[in-house]
Motif scaffolding. Structure first.
Motif, short mmCIF file in Angstrom:
data_model
loop_
_atom_site.label_atom_id
_atom_site.label_comp_id
_atom_site.label_asym_id
_atom_site.label_seq_id
_atom_site.Cartn_x
_atom_site.Cartn_y
_atom_site.Cartn_z
N TYR A 241 35.19 18.23 87.27
CA TYR A 241 35.50 19.23 86.24
C TYR A 241 34.20 19.64 85.56
CZ TYR A 241 38.19 21.49 82.47
OH TYR A 241 38.74 22.40 81.59
N VAL A 242 33.75 20.87 85.80
CA VAL A 242 32.53 21.37 85.19
C VAL A 242 32.89 21.96 83.82
CG1 VAL A 242 30.54 22.89 85.42
CG2 VAL A 242 31.56 21.86 87.46
N TYR A 243 32.48 21.27 82.79
CA TYR A 243 32.85 21.62 81.42
C TYR A 243 31.67 22.30 80.75
CZ TYR A 243 35.46 20.95 77.05
OH TYR A 243 36.17 21.14 75.89
N CYS A 244 31.77 23.60 80.54
CA CYS A 244 30.67 24.38 79.96
C CYS A 244 30.78 24.42 78.44
CB CYS A 244 30.70 25.79 80.54
SG CYS A 244 29.17 26.72 80.25
N GLU A 245 29.66 24.68 77.78
CA GLU A 245 29.67 24.77 76.32
C GLU A 245 30.64 25.83 75.81
OE1 GLU A 245 25.22 23.37 74.83
OE2 GLU A 245 25.72 25.49 74.90
N ASN A 246 30.81 26.92 76.58
CA ASN A 246 31.73 27.95 76.09
C ASN A 246 33.19 27.56 76.21
OD1 ASN A 246 32.23 28.33 78.84
ND2 ASN A 246 30.90 30.11 78.99
N ASP A 247 33.48 26.34 76.73
CA ASP A 247 34.84 25.82 76.72
C ASP A 247 35.19 25.21 75.37
OD1 ASP A 247 35.38 26.51 79.34
OD2 ASP A 247 34.64 24.62 80.15
N PHE A 248 34.19 25.02 74.51
CA PHE A 248 34.45 24.50 73.16
C PHE A 248 34.98 25.65 72.29
CE2 PHE A 248 30.76 21.51 74.18
CZ PHE A 248 31.59 20.44 74.47
N GLU A 249 36.28 25.83 72.29
CA GLU A 249 36.93 26.87 71.48
C GLU A 249 38.15 26.25 70.81
OE1 GLU A 249 36.72 31.13 73.15
OE2 GLU A 249 37.11 29.89 74.92
N GLY A 251 40.18 26.95 68.63
CA GLY A 251 41.36 27.73 68.33
C GLY A 251 42.20 28.10 69.55
N ARG A 252 41.75 27.75 70.75
CA ARG A 252 42.46 28.11 71.98
C ARG A 252 43.10 26.87 72.60
NH1 ARG A 252 40.68 33.28 74.47
NH2 ARG A 252 42.05 32.57 76.14
N PRO A 253 44.11 27.07 73.47
CA PRO A 253 44.67 25.93 74.20
C PRO A 253 43.59 25.25 75.03
CG PRO A 253 46.08 27.87 74.42
CD PRO A 253 44.82 28.34 73.76
N PHE A 254 43.55 23.93 74.96
CA PHE A 254 42.56 23.12 75.68
C PHE A 254 41.13 23.47 75.26
CE2 PHE A 254 46.29 23.28 78.49
CZ PHE A 254 46.54 21.93 78.62
N GLY A 255 40.98 23.96 74.04
CA GLY A 255 39.66 24.33 73.54
C GLY A 255 38.90 23.18 72.92
N ARG A 256 39.52 21.99 72.89
CA ARG A 256 38.85 20.80 72.35
C ARG A 256 38.75 19.74 73.45
NH1 ARG A 256 41.34 18.01 68.16
NH2 ARG A 256 43.35 18.46 69.14
N PRO A 257 37.66 18.99 73.49
CA PRO A 257 37.50 17.98 74.54
C PRO A 257 38.67 17.01 74.63
CG PRO A 257 35.47 18.23 73.31
CD PRO A 257 36.49 19.04 72.59
#
Length: 367
Positions: A241-249, A251-257
């Motif tokens: 699973y390549v987790y990019c910095e822009n996945d830190f959102e 307010g969105r679904p699955f936006g938190r680690p």
């Protein structure tokens, strides 16, 4: 006269010893960096102050050349990223669409050519990108423009299952899924050079499947994994699973680690306890900030994401997952070569890996 000379020599010796002590302290403090000499830094600054700046020998495309070509791009179905030209976002040019499973995914059976355009009129570390159908007739002015200003040409191909092709093609019941956004899909590098392809070349014991999708948030990465879980039920042995910095959102679904890891753990357990590796992909602004953060640049205001990164690492470790940080791989490169600029060779822009960068990541994954 002799006394004056001795006093002068004494002062000179004292000054030299003080300078050597300062140089030693400066060198130790800057040991991991290329510039470890205070005197040389001063000389270099004076040289920059009184010398003419070097002129680039490579032509750079300006807005005045790009904007008149927009109608030709639209007519030829050319898309252009990293620019403000929304009129170039057309269905013909787009790579993604919503698939039958409801997930945003690449279109099936794509044969695209991608390239960067040399320009500093938009974003210094994220130049304009062009993508168009392979073999498309671009017309004479646009063809000449691409020839003059393109940085490199890459193939972007997908199969009938809406996956970026993995080369060589291997069929195996043992599946390794490479999931994530454009960093996972291998944006702007060729089909042969993506993470899934480079892993496949070095490991024929399983079939690597590229589930990456350009520009998607975390909920779409999860959607793709859910869909793949149904297709490859009980065949999945490893999830990268390549987790990019822009996945830190947040307010969105699955936006938190926490949300992503909490979903991944039972998903992997359902697949015969498949191995999971989290690959964290930071932007270069948080890898070599001394070279990429300066007033007026995009990097100057880029968030550090330290707390989010640490949470991702901690939660992944607690779940029993492996964790790889691309930033650490890049910093290892700078240390090995004693040059901060060495990190740039691992990237094609501000976040996407080059062929060399993917190779370094594969080395780490296969350790």
């Amino acid at each position: 006269m002799r006394k004056t000379l001795l006093i002068t020599l004494g002062y000179a010796a004292f000054a030299l010893i003080a300078l050597l002590c300062l140089e030693g302290a400066f060198s130790i403090a800057r040991w991991k960096h290329a510039d470890r000499s205070m005197v040389y830094d001063g000389y270099r600054l004076l040289g920059q102050r009184f010398s003419k700046p070097p002129q680039s020998t490579l032509p750079l495309a300006g807005r005045d050349e790009i904007e008149p070509l927009i109608p030709a791009m639209i007519a030829a179905g050319v898309g252009m990223g990293n620019t403000p030209y929304k009129e170039l976002v057309t269905d013909r040019a787009s790579i993604n669409e919503v698939g039958p499973d409801g997930c945003l995914s690449p279109k099936p059976n794509l044969l695209k050519t991608t390239t960067y355009i040399r320009s500093v009129d938009y974003d210094l570390f994220d130049p304009p990108s062009l993508f168009f159908d392979r073999g498309a007739d671009l017309g004479e002015p646009l063809t000449r423009f691409v020839k003059n200003y393109s940085i490199s040409m890459s193939d972007f191909s997908t199969n009938s299952d809406r996956e970026r092709v993995t080369l060589p093609v291997i069929a195996s019941r043992r599946k390794v899924l490479v999931a994530g956004d454009s960093v996972a899909v291998g944006a702007m590098i060729g089909d042969n050079d993506t993470l899934s392809s480079q892993l496949q070349k070095r490991d024929a014991s399983a079939q690597y499947v590229n589930l990456g999708v350009n520009g998607v948030p975390a909920e779409q990465v999860v959607c793709r994994l859910q869909s793949a879980g149904k297709r490859f039920d009980q065949q999945i042995v490893h999830i990268i699973y390549v987790y990019c910095e822009n996945d830190f959102e947040a307010g969105r679904p699955f936006g938190r680690p926490e949300e992503v890891i909490a979903w991944l753990k039972p998903f992997a357990a359902q697949q015969n306890n498949a191995k999971v590796t989290i690959v964290f992909a930071p932007y270069i602004y948080n890898i070599i900030p001394n070279l990429t953060r300066f007033p007026g640049s995009r990097g100057a205001d880029h968030k550090t994401f330290v707390a989010e990164r640490d949470t991702l690492h901690r939660k992944a470790t607690q779940a029993g997952f492996d964790f790889v940080n691309i930033g650490e791989i890049a910093r290892k490169e700078t240390t090995a070569l004693h040059n901060d600029f060495a990190a740039f060779a691992l990237f094609v822009d501000h976040v996407h890996l080059s062929k060399l960068g993917v190779s370094r990541l594969v080395d780490k994954l296969l350790e």
